[in-house]
Design a protein around this motif. Structure first.
Motif, PDB file in Angstrom:
ATOM      1  N   HIS A 148     -29.630  63.324   6.119  1.00  0.00           N
ATOM      2  CA  HIS A 148     -29.866  64.688   6.579  1.00  0.00           C
ATOM      3  C   HIS A 148     -31.264  65.096   6.141  1.00  0.00           C
ATOM      4  CE1 HIS A 148     -29.686  69.037   6.899  1.00  0.00           C
ATOM      5  NE2 HIS A 148     -28.526  68.956   7.524  1.00  0.00           N
ATOM      6  N   ASN A 151     -25.564  71.586  12.027  1.00  0.00           N
ATOM      7  CA  ASN A 151     -24.822  70.782  11.056  1.00  0.00           C
ATOM      8  C   ASN A 151     -23.375  70.517  11.435  1.00  0.00           C
ATOM      9  OD1 ASN A 151     -26.950  70.390   9.257  1.00  0.00           O
ATOM     10  ND2 ASN A 151     -26.628  72.378   8.297  1.00  0.00           N
ATOM     11  N   LEU A 207     -19.455  69.441   5.487  1.00  0.00           N
ATOM     12  CA  LEU A 207     -19.771  69.394   6.912  1.00  0.00           C
ATOM     13  C   LEU A 207     -18.972  68.295   7.601  1.00  0.00           C
ATOM     14  CD1 LEU A 207     -23.652  69.838   6.773  1.00  0.00           C
ATOM     15  CD2 LEU A 207     -21.941  71.576   7.350  1.00  0.00           C
TER      16      LEU A 207
END
Length: 408
Positions: A173, A235, A356
Protein backbone atom coordinates in the motif's frame (compact mmCIF):
# COMPACT_ATOMS: atom_id res chain seq x y z
CA UNK A 1 8.89 -27.69 16.15
CA UNK A 2 9.62 -26.03 19.45
CA UNK A 3 10.87 -22.52 19.93
CA UNK A 4 11.87 -21.13 23.30
CA UNK A 5 12.77 -17.59 24.20
CA UNK A 6 12.24 -14.81 26.68
CA UNK A 7 9.44 -12.27 26.43
CA UNK A 8 8.90 -10.39 29.67
CA UNK A 9 9.51 -13.77 31.31
CA UNK A 10 9.60 -16.97 29.28
CA UNK A 11 7.68 -17.57 26.08
CA UNK A 12 7.57 -20.88 24.27
CA UNK A 13 6.01 -21.83 20.99
CA UNK A 14 4.94 -25.46 21.13
CA UNK A 15 3.85 -27.20 17.92
CA UNK A 16 2.87 -30.82 17.38
CA UNK A 17 0.93 -32.91 14.90
CA UNK A 18 -0.44 -36.35 14.16
CA UNK A 19 -1.76 -38.34 11.24
CA UNK A 20 -5.22 -38.32 12.86
CA UNK A 21 -6.94 -37.14 16.06
CA UNK A 22 -5.51 -40.02 18.08
CA UNK A 23 -2.03 -39.25 16.79
CA UNK A 24 -2.44 -35.58 17.69
CA UNK A 25 -3.48 -36.48 21.23
CA UNK A 26 -0.49 -38.76 21.59
CA UNK A 27 1.87 -36.06 20.31
CA UNK A 28 0.38 -33.54 22.72
CA UNK A 29 0.74 -35.99 25.60
CA UNK A 30 4.41 -36.44 24.69
CA UNK A 31 4.92 -32.67 24.86
CA UNK A 32 3.13 -32.56 28.22
CA UNK A 33 5.30 -35.34 29.59
CA UNK A 34 8.46 -33.50 28.60
CA UNK A 35 7.21 -30.32 30.27
CA UNK A 36 6.45 -32.18 33.51
CA UNK A 37 9.88 -33.81 33.51
CA UNK A 38 11.71 -30.60 32.60
CA UNK A 39 13.12 -32.43 29.58
CA UNK A 40 13.57 -31.30 25.99
CA UNK A 41 10.27 -31.18 24.15
CA UNK A 42 10.27 -33.66 21.25
CA UNK A 43 10.38 -32.21 17.75
CA UNK A 44 7.14 -31.99 15.84
CA UNK A 45 6.68 -34.09 12.72
CA UNK A 46 4.42 -32.46 10.14
CA UNK A 47 1.00 -34.09 9.94
CA UNK A 48 -2.53 -33.17 8.89
CA UNK A 49 -3.93 -32.75 12.42
CA UNK A 50 -2.00 -29.99 14.13
CA UNK A 51 -1.87 -28.19 17.43
CA UNK A 52 0.06 -25.14 18.59
CA UNK A 53 0.19 -22.79 21.54
CA UNK A 54 2.37 -19.92 22.74
CA UNK A 55 3.07 -20.26 26.45
CA UNK A 56 4.09 -17.05 28.23
CA UNK A 57 3.96 -18.22 31.87
CA UNK A 58 5.80 -21.44 32.80
CA UNK A 59 3.37 -22.20 35.61
CA UNK A 60 0.50 -22.28 33.12
CA UNK A 61 2.26 -24.27 30.42
CA UNK A 62 0.39 -27.53 31.00
CA UNK A 63 -3.00 -25.84 31.25
CA UNK A 64 -2.34 -23.82 28.09
CA UNK A 65 -1.19 -26.95 26.32
CA UNK A 66 -4.36 -28.81 27.29
CA UNK A 67 -6.56 -25.99 26.00
CA UNK A 68 -4.54 -25.35 22.82
CA UNK A 69 -6.34 -25.10 19.48
CA UNK A 70 -6.17 -28.04 17.09
CA UNK A 71 -6.80 -27.82 13.37
CA UNK A 72 -7.19 -30.25 10.51
CA UNK A 73 -5.17 -29.11 7.51
CA UNK A 74 -7.38 -28.82 4.44
CA UNK A 75 -7.25 -31.77 2.08
CA UNK A 76 -5.97 -29.54 -0.69
CA UNK A 77 -3.20 -28.18 1.49
CA UNK A 78 -2.76 -24.81 3.18
CA UNK A 79 -3.97 -21.60 1.62
CA UNK A 80 -1.13 -19.79 -0.20
CA UNK A 81 0.25 -16.74 1.60
CA UNK A 82 -0.09 -13.19 0.32
CA UNK A 83 1.91 -10.54 2.15
CA UNK A 84 0.43 -7.06 2.60
CA UNK A 85 2.95 -4.26 3.25
CA UNK A 86 1.50 -1.04 4.68
CA UNK A 87 2.34 2.58 3.96
CA UNK A 88 1.70 5.99 5.48
CA UNK A 89 -0.76 5.91 8.38
CA UNK A 90 0.32 2.58 9.88
CA UNK A 91 3.28 4.06 11.75
CA UNK A 92 3.24 4.60 15.52
CA UNK A 93 5.77 5.42 18.20
CA UNK A 94 8.06 2.50 18.99
CA UNK A 95 6.61 0.24 16.30
CA UNK A 96 8.54 -3.06 16.15
CA UNK A 97 11.22 -1.66 18.50
CA UNK A 98 10.90 -4.71 20.76
CA UNK A 99 11.49 -7.01 17.81
CA UNK A 100 14.51 -4.97 16.72
CA UNK A 101 16.13 -5.32 20.12
CA UNK A 102 15.55 -9.06 20.39
CA UNK A 103 15.40 -10.57 16.89
CA UNK A 104 18.70 -10.82 14.97
CA UNK A 105 17.25 -11.49 11.51
CA UNK A 106 14.85 -8.56 11.74
CA UNK A 107 17.51 -6.27 13.19
CA UNK A 108 20.03 -7.13 10.46
CA UNK A 109 17.48 -6.41 7.72
CA UNK A 110 16.53 -3.05 9.26
CA UNK A 111 20.17 -2.08 9.75
CA UNK A 112 20.95 -3.01 6.15
CA UNK A 113 18.40 -0.42 5.05
CA UNK A 114 19.29 2.33 7.51
CA UNK A 115 23.01 2.12 6.81
CA UNK A 116 22.30 3.28 3.25
CA UNK A 117 21.25 6.61 4.78
CA UNK A 118 24.54 7.13 6.62
CA UNK A 119 24.35 9.67 9.45
CA UNK A 120 20.71 10.33 8.59
CA UNK A 121 19.99 6.64 9.11
CA UNK A 122 21.58 6.81 12.55
CA UNK A 123 19.30 9.74 13.43
CA UNK A 124 16.26 7.82 12.17
CA UNK A 125 17.20 4.85 14.37
CA UNK A 126 17.80 7.08 17.40
CA UNK A 127 14.42 8.80 17.02
CA UNK A 128 12.71 5.43 16.56
CA UNK A 129 14.33 3.71 19.53
CA UNK A 130 14.41 6.82 21.74
CA UNK A 131 18.18 6.67 22.14
CA UNK A 132 18.99 10.14 20.81
CA UNK A 133 19.29 13.43 22.60
CA UNK A 134 16.29 15.73 22.52
CA UNK A 135 12.88 15.15 21.04
CA UNK A 136 13.97 14.42 17.49
CA UNK A 137 11.59 14.31 14.50
CA UNK A 138 8.09 12.92 15.22
CA UNK A 139 7.25 9.55 13.68
CA UNK A 140 4.32 10.97 11.68
CA UNK A 141 6.66 13.28 9.78
CA UNK A 142 7.40 11.80 6.36
CA UNK A 143 11.13 12.04 7.08
CA UNK A 144 10.60 9.37 9.73
CA UNK A 145 7.42 7.49 8.79
CA UNK A 146 8.47 6.67 5.22
CA UNK A 147 11.94 5.20 5.90
CA UNK A 148 10.80 3.43 9.06
CA UNK A 149 7.73 1.86 7.45
CA UNK A 150 9.94 0.63 4.63
CA UNK A 151 12.57 -0.72 7.02
CA UNK A 152 10.04 -2.45 9.29
CA UNK A 153 8.08 -3.98 6.41
CA UNK A 154 11.27 -5.16 4.75
CA UNK A 155 12.56 -6.58 8.04
CA UNK A 156 9.36 -8.49 8.76
CA UNK A 157 9.31 -9.88 5.25
CA UNK A 158 12.90 -11.01 5.54
CA UNK A 159 12.05 -12.65 8.85
CA UNK A 160 9.29 -14.70 7.23
CA UNK A 161 11.57 -15.67 4.36
CA UNK A 162 14.18 -16.81 6.90
CA UNK A 163 11.58 -19.24 8.25
CA UNK A 164 11.32 -20.82 4.81
CA UNK A 165 7.95 -19.15 4.19
CA UNK A 166 7.59 -18.12 0.53
CA UNK A 167 4.58 -16.01 -0.41
CA UNK A 168 2.50 -16.65 -3.50
CA UNK A 169 2.18 -12.91 -3.99
CA UNK A 170 2.99 -9.57 -2.31
CA UNK A 171 0.98 -6.35 -2.37
CA UNK A 172 2.07 -3.03 -0.94
CA UNK A 173 0.00 0.00 0.00
CA UNK A 174 1.57 3.29 -1.11
CA UNK A 175 5.20 3.29 0.11
CA UNK A 176 4.71 -0.39 0.92
CA UNK A 177 4.98 -1.09 -2.81
CA UNK A 178 8.72 -0.33 -2.68
CA UNK A 179 9.11 -2.73 0.25
CA UNK A 180 7.14 -5.39 -1.65
CA UNK A 181 9.37 -4.99 -4.70
CA UNK A 182 12.54 -5.23 -2.59
CA UNK A 183 11.28 -8.30 -0.79
CA UNK A 184 10.62 -10.01 -4.12
CA UNK A 185 14.12 -9.12 -5.33
CA UNK A 186 13.01 -6.60 -7.97
CA UNK A 187 15.24 -4.11 -6.15
CA UNK A 188 18.18 -4.86 -3.91
CA UNK A 189 17.71 -3.51 -0.37
CA UNK A 190 20.26 -0.81 -1.20
CA UNK A 191 18.43 0.24 -4.37
CA UNK A 192 15.10 0.34 -2.57
CA UNK A 193 16.57 2.33 0.33
CA UNK A 194 17.96 4.88 -2.12
CA UNK A 195 14.58 5.16 -3.86
CA UNK A 196 12.84 5.75 -0.52
CA UNK A 197 15.51 8.25 0.48
CA UNK A 198 15.11 10.24 -2.73
CA UNK A 199 11.33 10.25 -2.33
CA UNK A 200 11.63 11.53 1.23
CA UNK A 201 14.12 14.23 0.28
CA UNK A 202 12.03 15.38 -2.69
CA UNK A 203 8.85 15.44 -0.59
CA UNK A 204 10.50 17.50 2.16
CA UNK A 205 10.27 20.67 0.07
CA UNK A 206 6.54 20.29 -0.61
CA UNK A 207 4.39 22.65 1.50
CA UNK A 208 2.67 20.97 4.48
CA UNK A 209 -0.52 19.08 3.84
CA UNK A 210 -2.38 16.08 5.11
CA UNK A 211 -4.71 13.20 4.43
CA UNK A 212 -8.29 12.38 5.43
CA UNK A 213 -10.11 9.05 5.66
CA UNK A 214 -13.74 9.44 4.62
CA UNK A 215 -16.57 6.91 4.85
CA UNK A 216 -17.77 7.43 1.29
CA UNK A 217 -17.12 6.27 -2.25
CA UNK A 218 -14.93 8.26 -4.64
CA UNK A 219 -18.01 9.17 -6.67
CA UNK A 220 -19.72 10.68 -3.65
CA UNK A 221 -16.68 12.81 -2.91
CA UNK A 222 -16.34 14.33 -6.36
CA UNK A 223 -18.42 17.45 -5.60
CA UNK A 224 -16.24 18.22 -2.57
CA UNK A 225 -12.90 18.21 -4.37
CA UNK A 226 -11.40 21.60 -5.07
CA UNK A 227 -7.98 23.10 -5.67
CA UNK A 228 -5.31 20.44 -5.18
CA UNK A 229 -7.42 18.21 -2.92
CA UNK A 230 -7.81 14.83 -4.62
CA UNK A 231 -8.74 11.22 -4.00
CA UNK A 232 -5.54 9.75 -2.58
CA UNK A 233 -6.57 6.14 -1.98
CA UNK A 234 -9.46 3.77 -2.61
CA UNK A 235 -9.00 1.24 0.19
CA UNK A 236 -12.31 -0.64 0.37
CA UNK A 237 -16.01 -0.08 -0.16
CA UNK A 238 -16.79 3.39 1.23
CA UNK A 239 -13.26 3.67 2.57
CA UNK A 240 -11.64 6.51 0.64
CA UNK A 241 -8.77 8.83 1.46
CA UNK A 242 -8.35 12.42 0.37
CA UNK A 243 -5.15 14.46 0.37
CA UNK A 244 -4.11 18.00 -0.32
CA UNK A 245 -2.49 21.17 1.04
CA UNK A 246 -3.32 21.91 4.65
CA UNK A 247 -5.71 24.87 4.26
CA UNK A 248 -7.54 23.41 1.26
CA UNK A 249 -7.93 20.05 2.97
CA UNK A 250 -9.26 21.68 6.14
CA UNK A 251 -11.93 23.49 4.11
CA UNK A 252 -12.99 20.24 2.43
CA UNK A 253 -13.06 18.43 5.78
CA UNK A 254 -15.35 21.10 7.23
CA UNK A 255 -17.78 20.77 4.31
CA UNK A 256 -17.80 16.98 4.61
CA UNK A 257 -18.48 17.11 8.35
CA UNK A 258 -21.18 19.71 7.87
CA UNK A 259 -22.94 17.36 5.46
CA UNK A 260 -22.80 14.49 7.95
CA UNK A 261 -19.99 12.42 6.42
CA UNK A 262 -17.57 10.70 8.77
CA UNK A 263 -14.09 12.16 8.44
CA UNK A 264 -10.91 11.09 10.24
CA UNK A 265 -7.46 12.68 9.87
CA UNK A 266 -4.68 10.30 8.86
CA UNK A 267 -1.25 10.54 10.47
CA UNK A 268 0.54 12.42 7.69
CA UNK A 269 2.19 15.82 7.41
CA UNK A 270 2.35 15.88 3.60
CA UNK A 271 -0.33 15.69 0.86
CA UNK A 272 0.71 12.28 -0.50
CA UNK A 273 -1.06 11.10 -3.68
CA UNK A 274 -2.32 14.53 -4.67
CA UNK A 275 -1.30 17.05 -7.38
CA UNK A 276 0.53 19.02 -4.68
CA UNK A 277 3.27 16.36 -4.84
CA UNK A 278 4.08 17.06 -8.53
CA UNK A 279 7.41 18.83 -7.80
CA UNK A 280 8.55 15.86 -5.68
CA UNK A 281 7.52 13.36 -8.36
CA UNK A 282 9.53 15.25 -10.98
CA UNK A 283 12.61 15.21 -8.73
CA UNK A 284 12.28 11.47 -8.03
CA UNK A 285 11.94 10.72 -11.74
CA UNK A 286 15.17 12.60 -12.47
CA UNK A 287 17.09 10.82 -9.70
CA UNK A 288 15.90 7.24 -10.42
CA UNK A 289 18.92 5.05 -11.12
CA UNK A 290 17.88 1.54 -10.02
CA UNK A 291 18.44 -1.45 -12.29
CA UNK A 292 15.63 -3.84 -11.35
CA UNK A 293 15.97 -7.61 -11.58
CA UNK A 294 13.42 -10.39 -12.04
CA UNK A 295 10.92 -10.96 -9.23
CA UNK A 296 11.33 -14.15 -7.18
CA UNK A 297 7.57 -14.15 -6.60
CA UNK A 298 4.76 -12.01 -8.04
CA UNK A 299 4.33 -8.39 -6.97
CA UNK A 300 0.87 -6.89 -7.43
CA UNK A 301 0.81 -3.14 -7.81
CA UNK A 302 -1.47 -1.24 -5.49
CA UNK A 303 -1.75 1.45 -8.18
CA UNK A 304 -2.69 -0.58 -11.26
CA UNK A 305 -4.13 -3.72 -9.63
CA UNK A 306 -2.03 -5.80 -12.03
CA UNK A 307 1.10 -7.83 -11.49
CA UNK A 308 4.16 -5.61 -11.75
CA UNK A 309 5.69 -5.90 -15.22
CA UNK A 310 9.38 -5.71 -16.06
CA UNK A 311 8.74 -2.47 -17.95
CA UNK A 312 7.04 -0.88 -14.94
CA UNK A 313 9.75 -2.10 -12.58
CA UNK A 314 12.38 -0.28 -14.62
CA UNK A 315 10.34 2.84 -15.27
CA UNK A 316 11.44 5.97 -13.41
CA UNK A 317 8.05 7.52 -14.17
CA UNK A 318 6.14 4.56 -12.70
CA UNK A 319 7.86 4.88 -9.33
CA UNK A 320 7.87 8.68 -9.31
CA UNK A 321 4.16 8.98 -10.09
CA UNK A 322 3.34 6.99 -6.98
CA UNK A 323 3.75 10.25 -5.06
CA UNK A 324 0.93 11.90 -7.00
CA UNK A 325 -1.30 9.05 -8.21
CA UNK A 326 -4.08 7.51 -6.10
CA UNK A 327 -3.54 4.17 -4.40
CA UNK A 328 -6.15 1.58 -5.43
CA UNK A 329 -5.51 -0.94 -2.71
CA UNK A 330 -9.11 -2.18 -2.47
CA UNK A 331 -9.43 -3.08 -6.16
CA UNK A 332 -5.89 -4.52 -6.20
CA UNK A 333 -6.64 -6.79 -3.23
CA UNK A 334 -9.91 -7.88 -4.83
CA UNK A 335 -7.98 -8.81 -7.98
CA UNK A 336 -5.46 -10.77 -5.89
CA UNK A 337 -8.25 -12.71 -4.19
CA UNK A 338 -9.82 -13.60 -7.52
CA UNK A 339 -6.92 -16.04 -7.87
CA UNK A 340 -8.27 -18.21 -5.05
CA UNK A 341 -8.39 -18.37 -1.27
CA UNK A 342 -5.41 -16.82 0.48
CA UNK A 343 -4.02 -16.36 3.97
CA UNK A 344 -3.33 -12.61 3.97
CA UNK A 345 -0.43 -11.65 6.25
CA UNK A 346 -0.03 -7.99 7.21
CA UNK A 347 3.71 -7.51 7.13
CA UNK A 348 3.99 -4.28 9.11
CA UNK A 349 2.92 -2.56 12.31
CA UNK A 350 -0.71 -2.52 13.38
CA UNK A 351 -3.87 -3.71 11.68
CA UNK A 352 -4.63 -1.01 9.11
CA UNK A 353 -4.43 -3.32 6.12
CA UNK A 354 -5.94 -6.24 8.05
CA UNK A 355 -9.03 -4.19 8.80
CA UNK A 356 -9.34 -3.24 5.13
CA UNK A 357 -8.82 -6.83 4.02
CA UNK A 358 -11.51 -8.00 6.44
CA UNK A 359 -14.04 -6.02 4.37
CA UNK A 360 -13.34 -8.09 1.27
CA UNK A 361 -16.17 -10.56 0.41
CA UNK A 362 -13.63 -13.39 0.09
CA UNK A 363 -12.59 -12.83 3.71
CA UNK A 364 -16.08 -12.20 5.05
CA UNK A 365 -17.19 -15.47 3.46
CA UNK A 366 -14.44 -17.39 5.24
CA UNK A 367 -12.58 -18.61 2.18
CA UNK A 368 -9.65 -16.30 2.85
CA UNK A 369 -8.33 -15.14 6.21
CA UNK A 370 -6.16 -12.37 7.64
CA UNK A 371 -3.18 -12.51 10.00
CA UNK A 372 -1.39 -9.50 11.53
CA UNK A 373 2.28 -10.01 12.39
CA UNK A 374 2.53 -7.07 14.83
CA UNK A 375 -0.99 -6.08 15.89
CA UNK A 376 0.39 -3.85 18.65
CA UNK A 377 -1.69 -5.20 21.54
CA UNK A 378 0.96 -7.56 22.94
CA UNK A 379 4.76 -7.78 23.04
CA UNK A 380 6.34 -8.00 19.61
CA UNK A 381 8.03 -11.35 20.11
CA UNK A 382 4.88 -12.94 21.51
CA UNK A 383 2.97 -11.69 18.46
CA UNK A 384 5.58 -13.12 16.10
CA UNK A 385 5.49 -16.50 17.86
CA UNK A 386 1.71 -16.50 17.60
CA UNK A 387 2.01 -15.79 13.88
CA UNK A 388 4.32 -18.78 13.51
CA UNK A 389 1.77 -20.89 15.39
CA UNK A 390 -1.01 -19.73 13.05
CA UNK A 391 1.07 -20.64 10.00
CA UNK A 392 1.76 -24.10 11.45
CA UNK A 393 -1.95 -24.67 12.13
CA UNK A 394 -2.76 -23.56 8.59
CA UNK A 395 -0.48 -26.29 7.25
CA UNK A 396 2.68 -24.35 6.48
CA UNK A 397 5.94 -25.46 8.06
CA UNK A 398 7.69 -22.34 9.33
CA UNK A 399 11.11 -22.87 10.85
CA UNK A 400 11.73 -19.73 12.93
CA UNK A 401 15.34 -20.56 13.69
CA UNK A 402 16.21 -16.88 13.87
CA UNK A 403 14.08 -16.43 16.97
CA UNK A 404 15.84 -16.60 20.35
CA UNK A 405 16.02 -20.19 21.55
CA UNK A 406 16.14 -23.47 19.69
CA UNK A 407 14.02 -25.12 17.05
CA UNK A 408 13.78 -28.86 17.44
Amino acid sequence: MTVTGTVQGTARLLCWAGADRAGERAARASVAGALRAGAAVPPAVAGPVRGAVVVTAPERALADLAAAPVRQVAAGGPRPLALLLPGQGSQHEGMAAGLYRAEPVFRAAVDEVLQEWGAEGEAIRADWLGTGEGRGIPVDDGRRSQPLLFAVGHGLGRLLLSWGVVPAEVLGHSAGEVAAAALAGVFTPAQAAVLVRERVRAAAVVPPGGMLAVAASPGELGPYLSGQVAVAAVNAARRTMLAGPRAELAAVAARLARDGLRVRPVAATLPFHSPAMEPAAAAVERSFAARPGPARFPVRSGYTGRLLSAAEAGSARFWARQLTDPVRFGPALAALLEGGDRLLVECGPGRVLSSLAARQPAVQGGGSAVLSLLPGDRPDRVAVLEAAAALWLEGHNPAPGGLPGAVA
